[in-house]
Motif scaffolding. Structure first.
Motif, PDB file in Angstrom:
ATOM      1  N   UNK A 180      33.445  43.502  17.410  1.00 54.57           N
ATOM      2  CA  UNK A 180      34.459  42.458  17.593  1.00 54.57           C
ATOM      3  C   UNK A 180      35.629  43.005  18.393  1.00 54.57           C
ATOM      4  N   UNK A 181      36.095  44.209  18.036  1.00 50.17           N
ATOM      5  CA  UNK A 181      37.188  44.837  18.786  1.00 50.17           C
ATOM      6  C   UNK A 181      36.781  45.071  20.241  1.00 50.17           C
ATOM      7  N   UNK A 182      35.525  45.450  20.457  1.00 53.49           N
ATOM      8  CA  UNK A 182      35.033  45.658  21.823  1.00 53.49           C
ATOM      9  C   UNK A 182      35.051  44.338  22.597  1.00 53.49           C
ATOM     10  N   UNK A 183      34.603  43.266  21.966  1.00 51.42           N
ATOM     11  CA  UNK A 183      34.581  41.956  22.616  1.00 51.42           C
ATOM     12  C   UNK A 183      35.989  41.484  22.972  1.00 51.42           C
TER      13      UNK A 183
ATOM     14  N   UNK B 257      29.495  57.854  19.595  1.00 46.65           N
ATOM     15  CA  UNK B 257      29.285  58.783  20.703  1.00 46.65           C
ATOM     16  C   UNK B 257      29.868  58.228  21.995  1.00 46.65           C
ATOM     17  N   UNK B 258      29.690  56.933  22.202  1.00 48.26           N
ATOM     18  CA  UNK B 258      30.248  56.307  23.402  1.00 48.26           C
ATOM     19  C   UNK B 258      31.766  56.381  23.394  1.00 48.26           C
ATOM     20  N   UNK B 259      32.348  56.164  22.224  1.00 51.20           N
ATOM     21  CA  UNK B 259      33.801  56.235  22.100  1.00 51.20           C
ATOM     22  C   UNK B 259      34.313  57.629  22.391  1.00 51.20           C
ATOM     23  N   UNK B 260      33.600  58.655  21.935  1.00 53.81           N
ATOM     24  CA  UNK B 260      34.063  60.029  22.060  1.00 53.81           C
ATOM     25  C   UNK B 260      33.754  60.654  23.417  1.00 53.81           C
ATOM     26  N   UNK B 261      32.762  60.117  24.117  1.00 51.97           N
ATOM     27  CA  UNK B 261      32.369  60.712  25.403  1.00 51.97           C
ATOM     28  C   UNK B 261      32.801  59.853  26.600  1.00 51.97           C
ATOM     29  N   UNK B 262      32.374  58.610  26.611  1.00 51.12           N
ATOM     30  CA  UNK B 262      32.701  57.719  27.735  1.00 51.12           C
ATOM     31  C   UNK B 262      34.134  57.224  27.632  1.00 51.12           C
ATOM     32  N   UNK B 263      34.547  56.878  26.413  1.00 48.08           N
ATOM     33  CA  UNK B 263      35.886  56.324  26.219  1.00 48.08           C
ATOM     34  C   UNK B 263      35.853  54.812  26.194  1.00 48.08           C
ATOM     35  N   UNK B 264      36.730  54.215  25.390  1.00 47.34           N
ATOM     36  CA  UNK B 264      36.715  52.769  25.190  1.00 47.34           C
ATOM     37  C   UNK B 264      36.923  52.003  26.493  1.00 47.34           C
ATOM     38  N   UNK B 265      37.901  52.408  27.292  1.00 54.03           N
ATOM     39  CA  UNK B 265      38.167  51.662  28.533  1.00 54.03           C
ATOM     40  C   UNK B 265      36.975  51.709  29.466  1.00 54.03           C
ATOM     41  N   UNK B 266      36.330  52.866  29.578  1.00 56.52           N
ATOM     42  CA  UNK B 266      35.165  52.962  30.461  1.00 56.52           C
ATOM     43  C   UNK B 266      33.986  52.143  29.937  1.00 56.52           C
ATOM     44  N   UNK B 267      33.858  52.055  28.605  1.00 53.66           N
ATOM     45  CA  UNK B 267      32.817  51.198  28.031  1.00 53.66           C
ATOM     46  C   UNK B 267      33.062  49.755  28.453  1.00 53.66           C
ATOM     47  N   UNK B 268      34.319  49.328  28.342  1.00 50.83           N
ATOM     48  CA  UNK B 268      34.697  47.961  28.731  1.00 50.83           C
ATOM     49  C   UNK B 268      34.401  47.733  30.212  1.00 50.83           C
ATOM     50  N   UNK B 269      34.789  48.684  31.034  1.00 51.52           N
ATOM     51  CA  UNK B 269      34.590  48.541  32.484  1.00 51.52           C
ATOM     52  C   UNK B 269      33.099  48.497  32.842  1.00 51.52           C
TER      53      UNK B 269
END
Length: 214
Positions: A125-128, A196-208
């Motif tokens: 939900x936070x990601x959305x 793992x995505x949060x710790x490696x890619x980062x939240x903003x990059x996941x969103x992008x």
């Protein structure tokens, strides 16, 4: 209707405040100004993640006709506070205790998995929401605040999910694994991937990446 005792409400409030502080310290180090700056964002992420995690256990317990009550574990709070100074949080402030004369592994597993599933859903939900406000964050300070809250909420909830699903001691993962190995594998895999995505890619990059922005 969900019923709470006065001691249960007290324990939930204490655990919420201390665990929020622990995550703030773990993320900001010993810089008091940084801790105070990030604490409100942490409290939103931890508040939803921690409280709703415990309510998930309580709701499923009551669904099966059992009385369930959250109880504080002072030693766990102290240990969480100590570990936060080393950059991580061993989050075991207490637990929902279900009172039953007999409980099958299936029911125990379903009660136990409810909390981590709530955290996974909250992380998504936070990601959305983060995706929804990302473009506005370039021009709106309000959107920046919302995006920051989503960043914290995603990282905290994904971490809480994978941590609680570890098959260690009395954590939820042990009971879920005893009930159904397949469900445990799928659930912890999802939680681990989000973390793992949060710790490696980062939240903003996941969103992008999801938005297709180079």
């Amino acid at each position: 209707m969900i019923k709470f005792t006065s001691s249960e409400v007290r324990d939930l409030i204490i655990a919420f405040i201390v665990i929020s502080l622990c995550f703030a310290i773990a993320n900001a180090g010993r810089n008091m100004n940084a801790i105070l700056t990030i604490l409100p964002y942490i409290m939103v992420g931890v508040g939803t993640g921690f409280i709703l995690h415990e309510l998930g256990h309580k709701l499923v317990s009551m669904k099966y006709g059992y009385w369930a009550e959250f109880k504080l574990w002072p030693q766990g709070l102290i240990f969480a506070l100590i570990t936060s100074f080393f950059g991580f949080v061993f989050a075991a402030p207490g637990a929902v205790y279900t009172y039953a004369n007999h409980m099958t592994d299936e029911i125990n597993g379903k009660i136990s998995i409810a909390g981590p599933v709530v955290n996974i859903i909250l992380a998504l939900i936070f990601l959305a929401i983060g995706i929804a406000v990302y473009r506005s964050a370039f021009t709106s300070q309000t959107a920046v605040i919302i995006f920051t809250v989503c960043l914290v909420g995603y990282s905290v909830n994904s971490f809480l999910a994978v941590f609680n699903l570890l098959p260690i001691g009395n954590l939820d993962g042990s009971k879920v694994l005893t009930w159904n190995v397949g469900i445990w594998i799928v659930t912890i895999a999802i939680a681990a991937a989000l973390t793992a995505a949060s710790m490696t890619i980062g939240f903003e990059n996941i969103v992008r990446i999801i938005m297709g922005i180079a």
